[in-house]
Scaffold this motif. Structure first.
Motif, PDB file in Angstrom:
ATOM      1  N   ILE A   1       0.886  -1.088  -0.068  1.00  5.99           N
ATOM      2  CA  ILE A   1       0.127  -0.022  -0.048  1.00  5.99           C
ATOM      3  C   ILE A   1       0.915   1.088   0.062  1.00  5.99           C
ATOM      4  O   ILE A   1       0.612   2.202  -0.637  1.00  5.99           O
ATOM      5  CB  ILE A   1      -0.842  -0.129   1.173  1.00  5.99           C
ATOM      6  CG1 ILE A   1      -2.052  -1.114   1.008  1.00  5.99           C
ATOM      7  CG2 ILE A   1      -1.791   1.304   1.391  1.00  5.99           C
ATOM      8  CD1 ILE A   1      -2.908  -1.309   2.160  1.00  5.99           C
ATOM      9  N   GLY A   2       2.120   1.248   0.706  1.00  4.91           N
ATOM     10  CA  GLY A   2       2.876   2.377   0.732  1.00  4.91           C
ATOM     11  C   GLY A   2       3.350   2.608  -0.598  1.00  4.91           C
ATOM     12  O   GLY A   2       3.784   3.722  -0.834  1.00  4.91           O
TER      13      GLY A   2
ATOM     14  N   THR B   1       0.926   3.941  -2.744  1.00  3.33           N
ATOM     15  CA  THR B   1       0.613   5.390  -2.470  1.00  3.33           C
ATOM     16  C   THR B   1       2.067   6.186  -2.829  1.00  3.33           C
ATOM     17  O   THR B   1       1.640   7.583  -3.817  1.00  3.33           O
ATOM     18  CB  THR B   1       0.883   5.818  -1.032  1.00  3.33           C
ATOM     19  OG1 THR B   1      -0.502   4.935  -0.594  1.00  3.33           O
ATOM     20  CG2 THR B   1       0.458   7.041  -0.869  1.00  3.33           C
ATOM     21  N   LEU B   2       2.996   5.713  -2.746  1.00  5.14           N
ATOM     22  CA  LEU B   2       4.346   6.649  -3.522  1.00  5.14           C
ATOM     23  C   LEU B   2       4.254   6.591  -4.906  1.00  5.14           C
ATOM     24  O   LEU B   2       4.751   7.737  -5.480  1.00  5.14           O
ATOM     25  CB  LEU B   2       5.767   5.970  -3.035  1.00  5.14           C
ATOM     26  CG  LEU B   2       5.833   6.283  -1.388  1.00  5.14           C
ATOM     27  CD1 LEU B   2       7.234   5.144  -1.023  1.00  5.14           C
ATOM     28  CD2 LEU B   2       6.285   7.673  -1.010  1.00  5.14           C
TER      29      LEU B   2
ATOM     30  N   VAL C   1       1.589   6.348  -6.769  1.00  3.00           N
ATOM     31  CA  VAL C   1       0.569   7.494  -7.235  1.00  3.00           C
ATOM     32  C   VAL C   1       1.077   8.981  -7.083  1.00  3.00           C
ATOM     33  O   VAL C   1       1.063  10.008  -7.815  1.00  3.00           O
ATOM     34  CB  VAL C   1      -0.652   7.296  -6.408  1.00  3.00           C
ATOM     35  CG1 VAL C   1      -1.689   8.303  -6.694  1.00  3.00           C
ATOM     36  CG2 VAL C   1      -1.267   5.820  -6.982  1.00  3.00           C
ATOM     37  N   PHE C   2       1.709   9.271  -5.836  1.00  4.93           N
ATOM     38  CA  PHE C   2       2.170  10.563  -5.433  1.00  4.93           C
ATOM     39  C   PHE C   2       3.373  11.057  -6.541  1.00  4.93           C
ATOM     40  O   PHE C   2       3.267  12.006  -6.913  1.00  4.93           O
ATOM     41  CB  PHE C   2       2.925  10.644  -3.920  1.00  4.93           C
ATOM     42  CG  PHE C   2       3.642  11.982  -3.941  1.00  4.93           C
ATOM     43  CD1 PHE C   2       2.755  12.972  -3.463  1.00  4.93           C
ATOM     44  CD2 PHE C   2       4.925  12.026  -3.803  1.00  4.93           C
ATOM     45  CE1 PHE C   2       3.439  14.128  -2.947  1.00  4.93           C
ATOM     46  CE2 PHE C   2       5.415  13.026  -3.569  1.00  4.93           C
ATOM     47  CZ  PHE C   2       4.661  14.191  -3.211  1.00  4.93           C
TER      48      PHE C   2
END
Length: 259
Positions: free
Chosen positions: A58-59, A62-63, A65-66
């Motif tokens: 998940i991290g 998220t990274l 996508v960011f």
């Protein structure tokens, strides 16, 4: 991004299979666990490990996508800066063109101003000499006296005015003086040597316009000076006594214009 989602699904399947194997192992080792006391079971350990892997994925997602959003924003900012730079460069080119045009216009105006200034100074000079009784004819100034004096007095007046008695160097000057229709002194004399005619600037006579029978050099009257006598004719000069009262013509070159 799709590859990351595939990895998460594969990891979840592996965790389910591992969990089943651990449950079988727990059944076999139940008696042993009871003998050894409270310990962390393999199933619990596997669950924790799976949760950690899920959190890690998940991290990472998220990274990712960011990072994707940040990259898109950076690219948009770069394009915007590029457009701004292009616009500023074009505007600078327009300003440079306007500056060059204005510089050219300024130089042309300066040339026109200098030309008008010269004409203004020339007209001012002509006006001043006109007020003083001078006439400008083909680059020379002529003063025609309103009174009559002797030849020597007439020349003294011309010298006082910064000029000298008229020296005739051309047919045009001969016609100009003859057109006044007055008996007029000119700057020709043989006072130094009888019969040797010279102009007041010391140059010898080369082209003459003597009237018929002149110069006759009457010794009783000492005719050492020259006048216009038969005006209106090409040959009109007469030698006469320098004491005769005549009008006269002074001649000089215009002074340079001063701004």
């Amino acid at each position: 991004m799709d590859q990351l989602y595939a990895n998460v699904e594969e990891l979840s399947a592996d965790c389910s299979e591992w969990k089943g194997n651990i449950q079988i192992s727990e059944t076999i080792d139940t008696n042993q666990d009871k003998r050894t006391g409270p310990q962390l079971s393999d199933g619990a350990f596997a669950k924790i490990l799976c949760l950690l892997c899920v959190f890690l994925l998940i991290g990472l997602l998220t990274l990712a996508v960011f990072f994707a959003r940040a990259s898109a924003q950076w690219e948009a900012g770069r394009l915007a800066l590029g457009d701004s730079f292009t616009n500023v460069t074009a505007e600078l080119g327009h300003l440079q063109t306007r500056y060059n045009n204005l510089t050219g216009d300024r130089e042309q105006l300066q040339v026109q101003f200098d030309k008008i200034l010269v004409e203004k100074n020339d007209l001012q000079t002509q006006f001043q000499v006109f007020q003083q009784g001078w006439v400008n004819v083909k680059g020379s100034l002529y003063y025609i006296s309103p009174t009559k004096r002797s030849w020597h007095e007439s020349r003294a007046d011309c010298l006082w005015r910064g000029a000298d008695l008229l020296i005739i160097n051309s047919r045009e000057e001969q016609d100009f003086a003859g057109g006044l229709q007055e008996r007029i002194w000119i700057g020709l004399t043989d006072a130094d040597t009888e019969g040797e005619w010279k102009w007041v600037d010391g140059t010898p006579l080369t082209e003459s316009y003597w009237a018929a029978g002149e110069p006759n050099g009457d010794p009783l009257r000492k005719e050492d000076c020259v006048e216009f006598k038969k005006y209106g004719l090409k040959f009109s000069w007469n030698d006469e006594s320098c004491d005769l009262q005549n009008q006269w013509i002074c001649e000089k070159k215009p002074s340079p214009c001063v701004g």
